[in-house]
Each structure stands twice: as structure tokens, then as C-alpha cells.
Design an enzyme around this catalytic site. Structure first.
Site, PDB file in Angstrom:
ATOM      1  N   ASP A 275      -4.384   2.426  -4.331  1.00 21.00           N
ATOM      2  CA  ASP A 275      -2.920   2.346  -4.329  1.00 21.00           C
ATOM      3  C   ASP A 275      -2.456   1.050  -3.675  1.00 21.00           C
ATOM      4  O   ASP A 275      -1.354   0.968  -3.149  1.00 21.00           O
ATOM      5  CB  ASP A 275      -2.319   3.583  -3.620  1.00 21.00           C
ATOM      6  CG  ASP A 275      -2.803   3.684  -2.171  1.00 21.00           C
ATOM      7  OD1 ASP A 275      -3.734   2.905  -1.796  1.00 21.00           O
ATOM      8  OD2 ASP A 275      -2.273   4.511  -1.418  1.00 21.00           O
TER       9      ASP A 275
ATOM     10  N   ASP B  46       0.880  -1.189   0.000  1.00 20.83           N
ATOM     11  CA  ASP B  46       0.000   0.000   0.000  1.00 20.83           C
ATOM     12  C   ASP B  46       0.913   1.233   0.000  1.00 20.83           C
ATOM     13  O   ASP B  46       1.814   1.348   0.836  1.00 20.83           O
ATOM     14  CB  ASP B  46      -0.908  -0.008   1.236  1.00 20.83           C
ATOM     15  CG  ASP B  46      -1.975   1.069   1.168  1.00 20.83           C
ATOM     16  OD1 ASP B  46      -3.180   0.702   1.115  1.00 20.83           O
ATOM     17  OD2 ASP B  46      -1.621   2.265   1.135  1.00 20.83           O
ATOM     18  N   LEU B  47       0.675   2.108  -0.997  1.00 16.65           N
ATOM     19  CA  LEU B  47       1.559   3.283  -1.121  1.00 16.65           C
ATOM     20  C   LEU B  47       1.336   4.227   0.056  1.00 16.65           C
ATOM     21  O   LEU B  47       0.212   4.349   0.564  1.00 16.65           O
ATOM     22  CB  LEU B  47       1.295   4.013  -2.437  1.00 16.65           C
ATOM     23  CG  LEU B  47       1.530   3.197  -3.727  1.00 16.65           C
ATOM     24  CD1 LEU B  47       1.376   4.093  -4.959  1.00 16.65           C
ATOM     25  CD2 LEU B  47       2.909   2.553  -3.733  1.00 16.65           C
TER      26      LEU B  47
HETATM   27  N1  LIG Z   1      -5.029   8.941  -9.235  1.00 15.86           N
HETATM   28  C1  LIG Z   1      -5.707   7.966  -8.734  1.00 15.86           C
HETATM   29  N2  LIG Z   1      -6.064   7.974  -7.439  1.00 15.86           N
HETATM   30  C2  LIG Z   1      -6.730   6.987  -6.887  1.00 15.86           C
HETATM   31  C3  LIG Z   1      -7.115   5.866  -7.654  1.00 15.86           C
HETATM   32  N3  LIG Z   1      -7.796   5.005  -6.833  1.00 15.86           N
HETATM   33  C4  LIG Z   1      -7.795   5.554  -5.619  1.00 15.86           C
HETATM   34  N4  LIG Z   1      -7.176   6.754  -5.635  1.00 15.86           N
HETATM   35  C5  LIG Z   1      -6.920   7.662  -4.557  1.00 15.86           C
HETATM   36  O1  LIG Z   1      -5.870   7.132  -3.772  1.00 15.86           O
HETATM   37  C6  LIG Z   1      -5.979   7.615  -2.464  1.00 15.86           C
HETATM   38  C7  LIG Z   1      -5.780   6.532  -1.512  1.00 15.86           C
HETATM   39  O2  LIG Z   1      -5.991   6.949  -0.170  1.00 15.86           O
HETATM   40  P1  LIG Z   1      -5.000   6.668   0.947  1.00 15.86           P
HETATM   41  O3  LIG Z   1      -4.476   5.309   0.854  1.00 15.86           O
HETATM   42  O4  LIG Z   1      -5.732   7.002   2.220  1.00 15.86           O
HETATM   43  O5  LIG Z   1      -3.932   7.712   0.714  1.00 15.86           O
HETATM   44  P2  LIG Z   1      -2.449   7.785   1.316  1.00 15.86           P
HETATM   45  O6  LIG Z   1      -2.090   9.153   1.171  1.00 15.86           O
HETATM   46  O7  LIG Z   1      -1.627   6.777   0.598  1.00 15.86           O
HETATM   47  O8  LIG Z   1      -2.669   7.311   2.803  1.00 15.86           O
HETATM   48  P3  LIG Z   1      -1.909   6.162   3.561  1.00 15.86           P
HETATM   49  O9  LIG Z   1      -2.234   4.924   2.848  1.00 15.86           O
HETATM   50  O10 LIG Z   1      -2.494   6.195   4.905  1.00 15.86           O
HETATM   51  O11 LIG Z   1      -0.511   6.477   3.424  1.00 15.86           O
HETATM   52  C8  LIG Z   1      -7.365   8.261  -2.404  1.00 15.86           C
HETATM   53  O12 LIG Z   1      -7.221   9.665  -2.445  1.00 15.86           O
HETATM   54  C9  LIG Z   1      -8.072   7.794  -3.658  1.00 15.86           C
HETATM   55  O13 LIG Z   1      -8.990   8.795  -4.119  1.00 15.86           O
HETATM   56  C10 LIG Z   1      -6.766   5.852  -9.004  1.00 15.86           C
HETATM   57  O14 LIG Z   1      -7.050   4.946  -9.764  1.00 15.86           O
HETATM   58  N5  LIG Z   1      -6.064   6.912  -9.487  1.00 15.86           N
END
Ligand SMILES: Nc1nc2c(ncn2[C@@H]2O[C@H](COP(=O)(O)OP(=O)(O)OP(=O)(O)O)[C@@H](O)[C@H]2O)c(=O)[nH]1
Length: 688
Positions: free
Chosen positions: A595, A552-553
Site C-alpha cells: 500500500d 502509505d495507506l
Molecule cells: N489486497 C492487497 N493487499 C496487499 C497487497 N500488497 C500488500 N498487501 C497487504 O497490505 C497490507 C499492508 O500492511 P500494513 O501496511 O501493515 O497495513 P496497515 O493496516 O495499512 O498498517 P499501517 O500502515 O501501519 O497503517 C498487508 O496486509 C499486505 O498483505 C496487494 O497487492 N493487494
């Protein structure tokens, strides 16, 4: 003993003078010739009959009876012709007994004559038997005489009589058997000549025998018996003999008539059976067009029963305009003898009882007499044939206009026909294709099992890669069917070819959509699960470990927020590419959504064997990514579980890996955590 039979010159006493009544002599000769003719005729009839049949035996007996009685009668009349100056009477039993050698001799001679082939020895033997038989009859008949003087025979004349009898019998048989009968003259003359010779043989024997007779004694003082009764008696004997002959002839004619009748009956029955079992309708009409015969097939084809149509005009079976013209045609034929239908076959229309029409092939033959002609019509129902022809036309049209390519091969797999769709699909001309080996178009075709299956089961279908004349690679669906004729081996094969190239591409695309992530092109969750199960099975087989990782990013939301969603997409694609680049061919990286990603690392010998790769993953993700609006940077939190150490099922392994990833997040992100353990690898890969 000898002197009791022969008159040895000079003998005792003086022989009495005697002479013959010329009229009775003539009658006796006539009877002999007539009997011989009858006997020979019956022998000829017998010769034509099949051997061993009762009819042949009867004809032979009839002939022998006619001939034997004739010989005897001739002798008897000859004795009546004798004029002696003494009274003579006859011992009846011996007279009757003298008939026996005549009958036997006649039977033996006719048996030989009736043979299809007579050898020289048989001819000689039968001639001798006949000649000597007549002699035996003569001398036994003479012995039956009761008279006062002694009866003796002059030896030389005695021998001469027998020799003459045998010689003439041989001549008669030879005339009957040996002479060729090429001309009609000979055919008629020879039987007459041989009958004459045989008749004369009998007469000559008798009268030479009489010449040998010596009556030694004195003439009766009283007048000898009046001769008045001799002529009627001789005539009666002659007529009786004739009657016996005619009876034999009648018997022969009756037998012949019976055989002929049976043959005609047999022929008629055979003909009737043929007519009854014929598939064609057979309709017979008279000169007025009235129906005389109507066989079973005619009943079946026209729907009329024979009883309904007998005596009715045949136009009943014809629709207009044939109906109106038929009588006219018939009359014209009878007057002029000109016919268009007789002897030829042509197609006509018929009409059934229910009024429906049917196509027919008609052939007409003429029989009967000139005055009362009869016409026989043979009618073949063409309904099924016409239907088949129509179906064939449709099939040909389908073949020609079909969008599906069709190829027809012979038993040797040579192209015999193909349709325009095939020309279009394969880019070939008809002529060029005819000379082509089919494996040229389908190089991957595994010919032997394929054609073996077609020959065994009658059909085969499947997809094959094809190569057109222009070099295009296509995927084609082939349906091959054997054209079988009963139990015979297939004489043709029909190959129907459908181009499925586009369908296969579409299918592959659908599969890709169903199994791969549209953004990154990485396997999706569905494919991941599939690969996971395969990897678990493989690990089980090899006894090695499998690492199921959850990624998970970290900070991805910020990239999205700062650079926009599209930039976030670019970063996701780049991260996927970088991680993928670090993996071996059998490892799998999948995007689960957002992510989140998963990674399968197989063939690990120890629990830590995957850590170097995972650390490199952390490093690679951490590197900045160039985005349209600047640079983006993220890191990744990674958790993993080992199979079979940390879970036995796919769900459990993923769940445990997810939990471990969560632990990494909790522990400060950008690190690696194994299920059930504290974080094993911290930022920069340093142990926590
Ligand atoms: N650009 C893009 N964004 C996406 C996609 N699917 C999900 N997201 C976004 O990815 C983000 C994932 O949220 P988080 O995992 O909470 O973000 P984070 O900043 O990595 O938080 P932590 O995992 O807690 O580090 C959200 O803002 C979603 O809207 C996609 O296909 N493309």
C-alpha cells in the site's frame, strides 16, 4: 661559235655520205622500247609504295638506272649502226659523261610518274626534262666522236630532233598518266603503248639528230674500220642494258618479297597473340581429328598441356557419347560436305584431363585447302555461366517463395517487380502495385534524406509506419539496398519489408510490464526512478523546487482482512485513480508495492507550494470506497522531501521522504510531514 656546232647552208665543204646498219638500228629501237617498258613498270611499282620510305627511293633509283642506261645504250648502239667512209673513235670520258643527262632525265620523269597525282604543269615539265635530257645525252655523245671530218648539225633538223623528243616523251607520259583504264584491255594496253611511245621517242630523237649531222671532209683513202666488231659490241651493250634492267626488276621483286614476308610475319604474330590471349580455348584439328594447335586457354580449361595433346585425337576432350560419334561426323562431313556444327555455335560437354566434365559452347570454323582441310574449334567454358544461372534460379525461387516481402525499384524509384509476399502483406495485386507511388504505402517516409543515404552508402534500414491497401496501419522494418554495378550509379533498389507490428506491440507490452504496476497501471519503482532523475534535472534547469512524496495507506490491512484481498486490490486501484486525477500532466504517481506509493510534484516556486495538492490527496484518499462486500475506508500518511533543499540525490530524497512519511505515521497518520520538520499538516489538513 655557232658555226662550230651548226652547218649553215651553204657550209664549207661537202658533207660526206653516211648510212645506218638496219640490224643495229632495229636493235637500238628494241633496247629503247624495252628500257622504257622496264622504267615505266618500276615507276608504277614505286607509285604504290608509301612516300618517304627507303623502299620507294630504291625502286625509283632502280627504275631511273634501268631507263637511263637503256636510253644511253640505245644511243650507243645507234652510233654503232652509223656507217661513215672515215674511221671513227670515241673519247671515253665524254662518252661515259653522256650517260649522266640520260640518268637525270629518267630519274626526273619517273619521280613524276610515281606521284599519286600529277598536275598538267608537272606533266609538261617532266616531258620537257625527259625529251631535252635525251637530247643532251645524244649531242654530248656525238661530241665524243673523234674523226677526221668536221662534225656539224643542220639547225632545222637539230631543233626538230629536240622537239620530236619532247613531244613523244610528253605523249608517252600522257598515255601512262591521263588515259582512264576502265577495262582490263586498257589496263594492259596502255602501259605497252606508253612504253612503245617512250622507246620511239628516244629512237626518233636519235635518228632525227643523226639526220641533222653533217660530216664535212674527205673520205679516208684507206678502208674504214671493219664492221665485224660492231655487232658483238652492240649485242653486249644491249645485253648489259637488259642486265641492268633485270637487276632493277630483281631488286624490286626482292624488296616486294621482303615487305610481303614482313607483313605475313606480322599477321602471323598478331594471330598468334590473339590465339594466345583469347579467353576461349582454340583447338585446331586436321581431317583425321588429330590436334594441331592447342592454345593457352585450352590448356587452362582442359588441364592438358599442348605438348601432351599434339597429334592425339580430339575425342580425348569429349566424354561419351560425343566421343564415339565424332569420327563418324567428321568422315561424313568430308565425304558429303554436310556439317551441323560449322558456322554455328552449340552447347556441348567436354572432359578435362582429370576426367571431370564441363559445359562448353562450341563453334567450329573450317580453313586449310580443299585437299587438306583444317577445323578450328572455339570453346567457351560455360561452368561459371551455368553456376550463375543456377544461382539466379535459386535467387528467383527465394524471391518468389520468401515470406519476406520484396520490392524492386528502378533508378527512378518506380516499382519494377515485387514478390507474392509483398502482395499478401500490402493487400495489393502485382499489376496495381506496379503503378503505385511507394510513398503511398509509407506516408511518413522522409524520402529525400532516405534515398540520399541509400545512394551514398548503398543501404538504409529502419522502421516506418505503413498503410496497406485495406487501410491497416502496420509497423514495418525496411532494408533498402542499392544494386550497384561498379562505380556506376545504382540502377535498381531492393526493398525487403518485414512486418514488425506484432513485435512492436509485444515490445510495448513488455515495456509496460517492466515499467508499470500490473494492478493499478501506475508507474512502478523503476519508472519512478527514471522520472525522478528527469524531474531533478528539470528543476535544476528551471531553478524551481521538486517535491518527492512517500505515501502509505493507513488501515489497509483491515480492509483486506474484512473484505478480502480482491476488495483490497479494488481499493488500491481506486486510490491510485483518485490521486492521479488531482495531478498535473508532468506530475508522477507511482506504486512502490503493497500500500506504498510515491508522488513527484515539480515546478514548485516555494517549499509550501505543493501543500494544497497534498492536502487534496489526503482528502481524496479518505473518502470511502465502495467494495463488493460493503464500503472500505482508508487514509494516507504522507511524507515529502524537497529537491534541492532536502537532498541532492534521488536515493537521499526518497529516503528522506520515507522518513518523513514514518514521522506522519508516528504523529497519528492521515497527515503530511516534510523531511526535517515536525508534521506540517494534520488530519483534515489542519496544522499540528
Ligand atoms: N489486497 C492487497 N493487499 C496487499 C497487497 N500488497 C500488500 N498487501 C497487504 O497490505 C497490507 C499492508 O500492511 P500494513 O501496511 O501493515 O497495513 P496497515 O493496516 O495499512 O498498517 P499501517 O500502515 O501501519 O497503517 C498487508 O496486509 C499486505 O498483505 C496487494 O497487492 N493487494
Amino acid at each position: 661559235m655557232v658555226e662550230h656546232f651548226f652547218w649553215l647552208n651553204p657550209g664549207p665543204g661537202t658533207p660526206l655520205p653516211f648510212h645506218h646498219d638496219p640490224a643495229l638500228v632495229l636493235l637500238s629501237v628494241a633496247v629503247a622500247v624495252a628500257s622504257a617498258a622496264l622504267g615505266l613498270h618500276l615507276a608504277e611499282t614505286t607509285r604504290r609504295l608509301p612516300p618517304g620510305t627507303q623502299r620507294r627511293r630504291l625502286a625509283l633509283l632502280g627504275g631511273a638506272a634501268a631507263l637511263g642506261t637503256g636510253i644511253w645504250a640505245m644511243h650507243f648502239i645507234g652510233m654503232l649502226a652509223l656507217r661513215l667512209p672515215v674511221s671513227v673513235s670515241y673519247r671515253l670520258p665524254l662518252t661515259a659523261l653522256s650517260l649522266l643527262p640520260a640518268l637525270l632525265a629518267a630519274w626526273v620523269a619517273l619521280r613524276v610518274l610515281a606521284r599519286p597525282y600529277v598536275s598538267r604543269a608537272q606533266w609538261l615539265a617532266s616531258g620537257c626534262v625527259l625529251g631535252l635530257g635525251v637530247g643532251a645525252m645524244h649531242y654530248s655523245g656525238m661530241a665524243a666522236m673523234q674523226l677526221q671530218p668536221l662534225l656539224r648539225h643542220e639547225p632545222l633538223a637539230f631543233v626538230a630532233s629536240l622537239a620530236l623528243s619532247v613531244a613523244l616523251a610528253l605523249l608517252a607520259l600522257w598515255l601512262r598518266l591521263a588515259l582512264p583504264r576502265r577495262s582490263t584491255w586498257a589496263q594492259h594496253a596502255m602501259p605497252l603503248l606508253s612504253a612503245l611511245a617512250l622507246g620511239l621517242a628516244f629512237a626518233a630523237m636519235h635518228y632525227t639528230g643523226m639526220h641533222a649531222a653533217r660530216f664535212i671532209g674527205l673520205p679516208d683513202s684507206e678502208a674504214p674500220l671493219p664492221s665485224g666488231w660492231r655487232h658483238p659490241l652492240a649485242l653486249a651493250v644491249a645485253l648489259t642494258t637488259l642486265g641492268v634492267g633485270l637487276l632493277a626488276l630483281l631488286l624490286d621483286a626482292l624488296l616486294r618479297y621482303r615487305a610481303l614476308y614482313r607483313r605475313v610475319r606480322g599477321n602471323e604474330e598478331r594471330l598468334q597473340a590473339l590465339v594466345d590471349t583469347a579467353v576461349d580455348a582454340i583447338v585446331t584439328i586436321d581431317a583425321h581429328g588429330l590436334i594441331q594447335d592447342f592454345n593457352r586457354s585450352a590448356e587452362r580449361i582442359f588441364g592438358w598441356s599442348a605438348a601432351e595433346v599434339y597429334g592425339r585425337n580430339v575425342t580425348l576432350l569429349m566424354p561419351e557419347p560425343f566421343r564415339g560419334a565424332h569420327d563418324w561426323h567428321l568422315q561424313r562431313y568430308l565425304q558429303t560436305g554436310q556439317a551441323h556444327v560449322i558456322g554455328t555455335a552449340r552447347e556441348v560437354l567436354g572432359v578435362r584431363k582429370d576426367g571431370s566434365r564441363l559445359p562448353l559452347r562450341l563453334a567450329v570454323g573450317r580453313s586449310g585447302t580443299r585437299q587438306r582441310p583444317v577445323f578450328v574449334g572455339f570453346l567457351t567454358d560455360l561452368t561459371a555461366l551455368k553456376q550463375t544461372q543456377a544461382q539466379l534460379r535459386i535467387a528467383a525461387s527465394v524471391f518468389h517463395h520468401s515470406n519476406e516481402a520484396v520490392l524492386i525499384l528502378d533508378a527512378g524509384l518506380q516499382v519494377t517487380d515485387l514478390n507474392p509476399a509483398f502482395e499478401r502483406l500490402m493487400g495489393v495485386t502485382r499489376l496495381g502495385a506496379m503503378r503505385q507511388d511507394i510513398e503511398h504505402w509509407w506516408p511518413d517516409m522522409d524520402s529525400e534524406p532516405l534515398w540520399a543515404a541509400v545512394r551514398e552508402r548503398g543501404r538504409w534500414q529502419g522502421e516506418l509506419a505503413a498503410r496497406t491497401a485495406l487501410g491497416d496501419a502496420l509497423v514495418q522494418h525496411l532494408s533498402i539496398a542499392a544494386v550497384q554495378d561498379g562505380d556506376q550509379p545504382a540502377r535498381h533498389f531492393i526493398v525487403v519489408i518485414r512486418d514488425v507490428t506484432q513485435a512492436r506491440r509485444n515490445q510495448q507490452e513488455l515495456e509496460r510490464i517492466a515499467l508499470y504496476d500490473a494492478l493499478t497501471g501506475l508507474p512502478n519503482r523503476r519508472l519512478l526512478m527514471d522520472r525522478l532523475r528527469q524531474a531533478m534535472a528539470q528543476a535544476q534547469r528551471s531553478g524551481q523546487l521538486l517535491a518527492v512524496c512517500f505515501l502509505d495507506l493507513d488501515g489497509f490491512k483491515q480492509v483486506n482482512d474484512r473484505h478480502g484481498h480482491e476488495a483490497g486490490d479494488i481499493l488500491l486501484v481506486e486510490v491510485g485513480r483518485r490521486v492521479q486525477a488531482l495531478l498535473r500532466a508532468h506530475d508522477t504517481l507511482a506504486r512502490l508495492g503493497g500500500d506504498e506509493m510515491a508522488l513527484l510534484l515539480g515546478e514548485l516556486d516555494t517549499p509550501d507550494a505543493g501543500l494544497p495538492v497534498l492536502r487534496r490527496v489526503l482528502d481524496a484518499v479518505r473518502q470511502p470506497v465502495t467494495l463488493p462486500g460493503g464500503t472500505g475506508q482508508v487514509s494516507v500518511s504522507l511524507g515529502f522531501a524537497l529537491y534541492p533543499l532536502d537532498g541532492a540525490s534521488a536515493d537521499a530524497l526518497l529516503r528522506h521522504a520515507d522518513q518523513a512519511m514514518y514521522q506522519s505515521k508516528q504523529a497519528g497518520k492521515d497527515r503530511i510531514c516534510r523531511h526535517g520538520a515536525r508534521a506540517v499538516t494534520g488530519t483534515q489538513g489542519a496544522p499540528v
